[in-house]
Write a protein that holds these residues in place. Structure first.
Motif, mmCIF file in Angstrom:
data_model
loop_
_atom_site.group_PDB
_atom_site.id
_atom_site.type_symbol
_atom_site.label_atom_id
_atom_site.label_comp_id
_atom_site.label_asym_id
_atom_site.label_seq_id
_atom_site.Cartn_x
_atom_site.Cartn_y
_atom_site.Cartn_z
ATOM 1 N N LYS A 59 28.901 3.108 55.966
ATOM 2 C CA LYS A 59 29.665 3.697 57.057
ATOM 3 C C LYS A 59 30.885 4.446 56.515
ATOM 4 O O LYS A 59 31.429 4.125 55.458
ATOM 5 C CB LYS A 59 30.128 2.613 58.033
ATOM 6 C CG LYS A 59 28.986 1.827 58.673
ATOM 7 C CD LYS A 59 29.506 0.756 59.608
ATOM 8 C CE LYS A 59 28.365 -0.024 60.252
ATOM 9 N NZ LYS A 59 28.864 -1.084 61.174
ATOM 10 N N ASN A 60 31.324 5.445 57.287
ATOM 11 C CA ASN A 60 32.554 6.157 56.915
ATOM 12 C C ASN A 60 33.747 5.431 57.497
ATOM 13 O O ASN A 60 33.611 4.370 58.125
ATOM 14 C CB ASN A 60 32.492 7.617 57.362
ATOM 15 C CG ASN A 60 32.298 7.736 58.872
ATOM 16 O OD1 ASN A 60 32.552 6.780 59.604
ATOM 17 N ND2 ASN A 60 31.887 8.918 59.324
ATOM 18 N N SER A 61 34.937 6.023 57.324
ATOM 19 C CA SER A 61 36.164 5.382 57.801
ATOM 20 C C SER A 61 36.203 5.241 59.309
ATOM 21 O O SER A 61 36.922 4.396 59.854
ATOM 22 C CB SER A 61 37.392 6.167 57.327
ATOM 23 O OG SER A 61 37.305 7.526 57.785
ATOM 24 N N ASP A 62 35.416 6.069 59.997
ATOM 25 C CA ASP A 62 35.369 5.985 61.463
ATOM 26 C C ASP A 62 34.325 4.980 61.955
ATOM 27 O O ASP A 62 34.124 4.815 63.167
ATOM 28 C CB ASP A 62 35.072 7.369 62.058
ATOM 29 C CG ASP A 62 36.195 8.362 61.782
ATOM 30 O OD1 ASP A 62 37.360 7.924 61.696
ATOM 31 O OD2 ASP A 62 35.866 9.557 61.642
ATOM 32 N N GLY A 63 33.651 4.346 61.024
ATOM 33 C CA GLY A 63 32.641 3.370 61.414
ATOM 34 C C GLY A 63 31.284 3.955 61.678
ATOM 35 O O GLY A 63 30.377 3.253 62.134
ATOM 36 N N GLU A 64 31.116 5.238 61.418
ATOM 37 C CA GLU A 64 29.821 5.875 61.645
ATOM 38 C C GLU A 64 28.896 5.612 60.453
ATOM 39 O O GLU A 64 29.324 5.646 59.301
ATOM 40 C CB GLU A 64 29.997 7.379 61.845
ATOM 41 C CG GLU A 64 30.809 7.748 63.075
ATOM 42 C CD GLU A 64 31.040 9.242 63.155
ATOM 43 O OE1 GLU A 64 30.969 9.905 62.096
ATOM 44 O OE2 GLU A 64 31.282 9.746 64.270
#
Length: 241
Positions: free
Chosen positions: A12-17
């Motif tokens: 996941k990326n920092s945005d939780g995606e």
């Protein structure tokens, strides 16, 4: 074929995606091929047993249940293999003749010392779905053993011999009836071999020759019982016959 044995890890990326996953792929081509070969082998074996003109079965001694029957049982008794399985431990009590059921403990006992490859034969009667009794000749041998070496399952065949048994019974009754007729005949009735010796004689004949029992006359030459002046004529008659 591809198999993922456990859920993949997610990235996941920092945005939780979710931006990716990590998984593993296992090559199961050979496993799938082996499974297909096993399926074909089982189908081939089932085809062989179902083509047999005899009932083929596997009986579990410990549970006293019939765990396998080929489709010939439907031909001979009109029970499908699945119906036999559904009977469970009631299999023997439902299908086996009461008089033959009494012999079951002794039959099971003999398996305690059975050797691999040893074949046991017995005749018994089974109930048809129409209520009639059919006679079978069973031939059984050891199929599997428990961890302690005792026989657990037996495999066998059952041949419907109802007609043969009926024919033999009718023949015995006919022979007994004929013997009774011969025994009650007031004239001497005897069976003589080609060598001129007595093989059988009825009660009237025994009285004529003053024999106490058949053992006194069987095996003796009839000529020895004939008066000397009639022996030549008797020999001529015997030779003509």
């Amino acid at each position: 074929g591809v198999n993922i044995p456990y859920p993949p890890n997610e990235f996941k990326n920092s945005d939780g995606e979710i931006i990716g996953v990590l998984g593993v792929a296992q090559d199961v081509t050979e496993l799938k091929a082996a499974e297909q070969r096993l399926i074909r082998s089982e189908h081939f074996l089932k085809s062989i047993t179902n083509a047999s003109p005899l009932i083929i079965y596997v009986f579990d001694i410990t549970t006293q249940t019939n765990v396998y029957s080929n489709r010939q049982i439907a031909v001979d008794l009109c029970y499908s293999p699945s119906q036999i399985l559904d009977l469970g431990s009631d299999f023997l009590g439902t299908l086996l003749h009461p008089d033959d059921m009494k012999r079951v403990p002794a039959l099971l006992h003999r398996w305690e010392n059975a050797r691999d490859g040893e074949i046991f034969e017995q005749e018994y009667r089974m109930r048809h779905t129409d209520g009639s009794w059919r006679c079978f000749l069973g031939r059984d041998t050891v199929f599997t053993r428990s961890d302690d070496g005792s026989v657990q399952q037996i495999i066998g065949t059952a041949q419907d011999v109802t007609e043969r048994v009926a024919t033999q019974s009718a023949l015995r009754q006919s022979e007994e009836k004929l013997r009774s007729i011969v025994e009650l005949d007031p004239e001497c009735v005897k069976l003589v071999g080609r060598d001129g010796r007595v093989q059988e004689m009825n009660r009237a004949g025994l009285l004529i020759v003053e024999a106490d029992c058949r053992d006194d006359i069987l095996g003796r030459r009839v000529l020895d019982l004939v008066a000397p002046e009639y022996r030549e004529a008797f020999n001529e008659l015997h030779d003509r016959v």
